[in-house]
Scaffold this active site. Structure first.
Site, short mmCIF file in Angstrom:
data_model
loop_
_atom_site.label_atom_id
_atom_site.label_comp_id
_atom_site.label_asym_id
_atom_site.label_seq_id
_atom_site.Cartn_x
_atom_site.Cartn_y
_atom_site.Cartn_z
CG ASP A 131 34.28 36.01 43.48
OD1 ASP A 131 35.44 35.57 43.44
OD2 ASP A 131 34.01 37.20 43.72
CG ASP A 159 39.83 41.48 43.34
OD1 ASP A 159 39.92 40.28 43.04
OD2 ASP A 159 38.81 41.98 43.85
C1 GAL Z 1 36.15 39.46 44.19
C2 GAL Z 1 36.41 39.42 42.72
C3 GAL Z 1 36.10 40.79 42.15
C4 GAL Z 1 34.64 41.12 42.43
C5 GAL Z 1 34.36 41.02 43.92
C6 GAL Z 1 32.88 41.17 44.23
O1 GAL Z 1 36.40 38.21 44.75
O2 GAL Z 1 37.75 39.07 42.49
O3 GAL Z 1 36.38 40.82 40.78
O4 GAL Z 1 33.83 40.24 41.70
O5 GAL Z 1 34.79 39.78 44.44
O6 GAL Z 1 32.61 41.05 45.57
#
Ligand code: GAL
Length: 599
Positions: free
Chosen positions: A206, A268
């Site tokens: 991430d 997301d």
């Molecule tokens: C976001 C990501 C999500 C999930 C989340 C977890 O940045 O896009 O899919 O992984 O973090 O904290």
């Protein structure tokens, strides 16, 4: 789960209108109904609510028409970590941070087997954020949250592997993950080794890099991101285990392509219809050219079955992800699925479109208001997946032609992939009435474009596939803006050309050569239309092998004189990328692009 009325209607033969679902008052004649239904097994009868596919799983695939050139388009899986888009499940969309635990992960693995998902091709059980603590162990390793995973990750990984599945995990390039657990910055090699020791098969990495403890802002300096995602890419390669690398940088960056097997292209996803359209627009229209074996655009995990959309909307979401060759990573509670959710997630004919070994991403070939037509060529000779998408709030008639699908000849076999039923052969065109927020997903089997013969200009040939970031690829003119036929004469470094192809990178063209040609030649460069600015790179690919890769060329450079050996190649792909400079609005030309082939 809410359901919506779905009805589709096929029309446009000289005889009138044929009805797929006996719902509409316009579909009155039984003779007409009978006329197009060959091997339906109850799919239509059950289609009134949500367009259910009926229980027709074992139905036969569309037959390939006998053709003297059959077999001239063979495809095979390419080596590598993700020859086709990864399929699996991820904890985040349903469980978030609070509810992730070892038992829920085991439950998901059990359900993946019991529901038939494993059999349908799903492989990965991916643990997202919040499996770790905020500190490292005394030895400096990532520490597992012992309340959530009392026996550690390796035990869970073993459990998942014993089920014949693979396991994925999550970390982040920054100091902490998005949920502020310990992340991998500065420990990339160690963490990759830890993951390999645990038996991890997939890493989602991430992009959170909080600028302070009390701010949700992130340091998104592109050089830093590129370096840090790169460090983990290298570390995984050195880890001693094949680990699929999923770059999650929340939007597309060209530098992610050589680093990962997949990369997130959008923010997301959320479990609502309004989330789907913008993702399709970004992932599906501008970025299609970047997809291929071991390199997939990732429009985020699936929301199918999470309750915020109608069944019809979920079918559209899933079907469009398949058209876009997206990773199919379920994000729902697999242990609590109703039959309709299982039917969507395990529709093998739709999954086959996603997983097709020709491995090109479907492209939008037509858009009218809120309706659009998408085409994805498939590995089977003469086969195309076609999606008729209605994103609007009213029922719409949507049409396409064989030409739109880059098929020649005057007919094609047609199969409805959601209903798992074959329709009448289509003639030159096809119209369907499509319900709001719905799609009709078809497989056509028709006639590929003719093989080239003699010395031939590519602009005189029909392509099998053309992805272009802005409007259509132009023949014998530069790519102008997004309308067809709106470019100037092709011009490279002051020289004008009568012939060639004008593209807006990312662009990917595919032609059938059928092993008949031995030379591809072209002058290639940034078109003079954008002056000295612009920077692009050219790639010539034969049957998934890169035959030629240019350095980045700018508008100030002289054209490249390409002369590439294409002997023994079945299909030629020409890709232009954007030169890694973050500018996705370049204009490039393959001038005087030609093949030398047998007569
Ligand atoms: C976001 C990501 C999500 C999930 C989340 C977890 O940045 O896009 O899919 O992984 O973090 O904290």
């Amino acid at each position: 789960m809410r359901t919506a009325m779905a009805f589709t209607l096929r029309s446009l033969t000289p005889l009138g209108i044929f009805c797929m679902v006996p719902l509409l008052s316009r579909c009155e004649s039984t003779a007409q109904l009978d006329a197009h239904s060959e091997d339906d097994a109850g799919g239509e009868g059950g289609a009134q609510e949500g367009g259910s596919t009926g229980g027709d799983d074992g139905d036969s695939e569309t037959e390939t028409p006998t053709s003297p050139v059959e077999g001239e388009f063979p495809v095979a899986a390419v080596a590598g970590p993700a020859p086709t888009p990864p399929m699996g499940w991820n904890s985040w969309n349903k469980l978030g941070c609070g509810r992730i635990s070892a038992s829920r992960v085991r439950e998901a693995a059990d359900a993946m087997v019991d529901s038939g998902m494993r059999e349908a091709g799903y492989q990965f059980i991916n643990i997202d954020d919040c499996w770790s603590t905020e500190e490292r162990t005394e030895e400096g390793l990532l520490a597992t949250d012992s309340k959530k995973f009392p026996d550690g990750i390796r035990v869970v990984a073993d459990y998942v592997h014993e089920k014949g599945l693979k396991i994925g995990i999550y970390s982040d390039r920054g100091n902490t993950t998005c949920a502020r657990r310990m992340a991998s910055r500065g420990n990339e090699v160690l963490d990759a080794k830890t993951f390999a020791d645990w038996g991890i098969d997939y890493l989602k990495y991430d992009n959170c890099d909080y600028v302070s403890d009390d701010s949700n802002g992130h340091n998104l300096d592109e050089d830093l991101m590129r370096t840090e995602f790169g460090l983990m890419s290298e570390a995984l390669k050195e880890s001693g285990r094949d680990i699929v690398y999923s770059v999650c940088a929340w939007r597309f960056y060209e530098w992610a392509v050589p680093l990962g097997s997949l990369w997130r292209t959008t923010n997301d996803i959320t479990d609502e219809w309004s989330s789907i359209g913008p993702i399709i627009e970004k992932n599906g229209v501008e970025l299609a050219a970047y997809a291929g074996p071991n390199q997939w655009n990732d429009p985020d995990m699936l929301e199918v079955g999470n309750g915020g959309m109608t069944s019809e909307e979920y079918r559209t979401h899933f079907g469009m992800w398949a058209m876009m060759s997206a990773p199919l990573i379920a994000g729902n509670d697999l242990s609590q699925m109703d039959q309709e959710t299982i039917d969507i997630l395990t529709n093998k004919e739709v999954i086959a479109v996603d997983q097709d070994l020709l491995a090109v991403q479907g492209v939008r070939v037509k858009k009218e208001g809120t309706t659009s037509v998408w085409v994805k060529p498939l590995g089977e000779f003469g086969a195309r997946a076609v999606a008729l998408l209605n994103q609007g709030n009213d029922v719409q008639d949507i049409s396409f032609t064989l030409r739109d699908a880059n098929l020649t000849g005057s007919s094609a076999k047609v199969r409805d992939l959601w209903r798992k039923s074959s329709l009448d052969d289509m003639k030159s065109d096809f119209t369907a009435r499509v319900a709001p927020h719905s799609m009709l997903m078809l497989k056509l089997v028709g006639h590929e474009p003719e093989l080239p013969s003699g010395n031939v200009q590519l602009s005189a040939m029909d392509w099998v596939y053309a992805a272009n970031a802005n409007g259509p690829v132009e023949k014998n003119q530069a790519n102008g803006s997004n309308a067809a036929d709106d470019g100037d004469r092709i011009s490279l470094d002051g020289t004008e050309y009568e012939t060639g192809l004008g593209v807006a990178p990312g662009s990917l063209l595919m032609y059938r050569l059928g092993k008949k040609c031995d030379r591809f030649r072209a002058d290639a460069g940034v078109d003079d239309q954008v002056g000295d600015s612009g920077s692009v790179a050219f790639q010539v690919i034969g049957d998934d092998k890169v035959l030629y890769q240019s350095d980045v060329v700018t508008g100030a450079d002289a054209p490249l004189e390409l002369n590439v050996d294409v002997t023994g190649i079945y299909r030629l792909k020409l890709r232009v990328t954007n030169g890694m400079d973050g500018n996705l609005k370049d204009i490039a030309s393959w001038a005087n692009a030609r093949l030398r082939c047998e007569d």
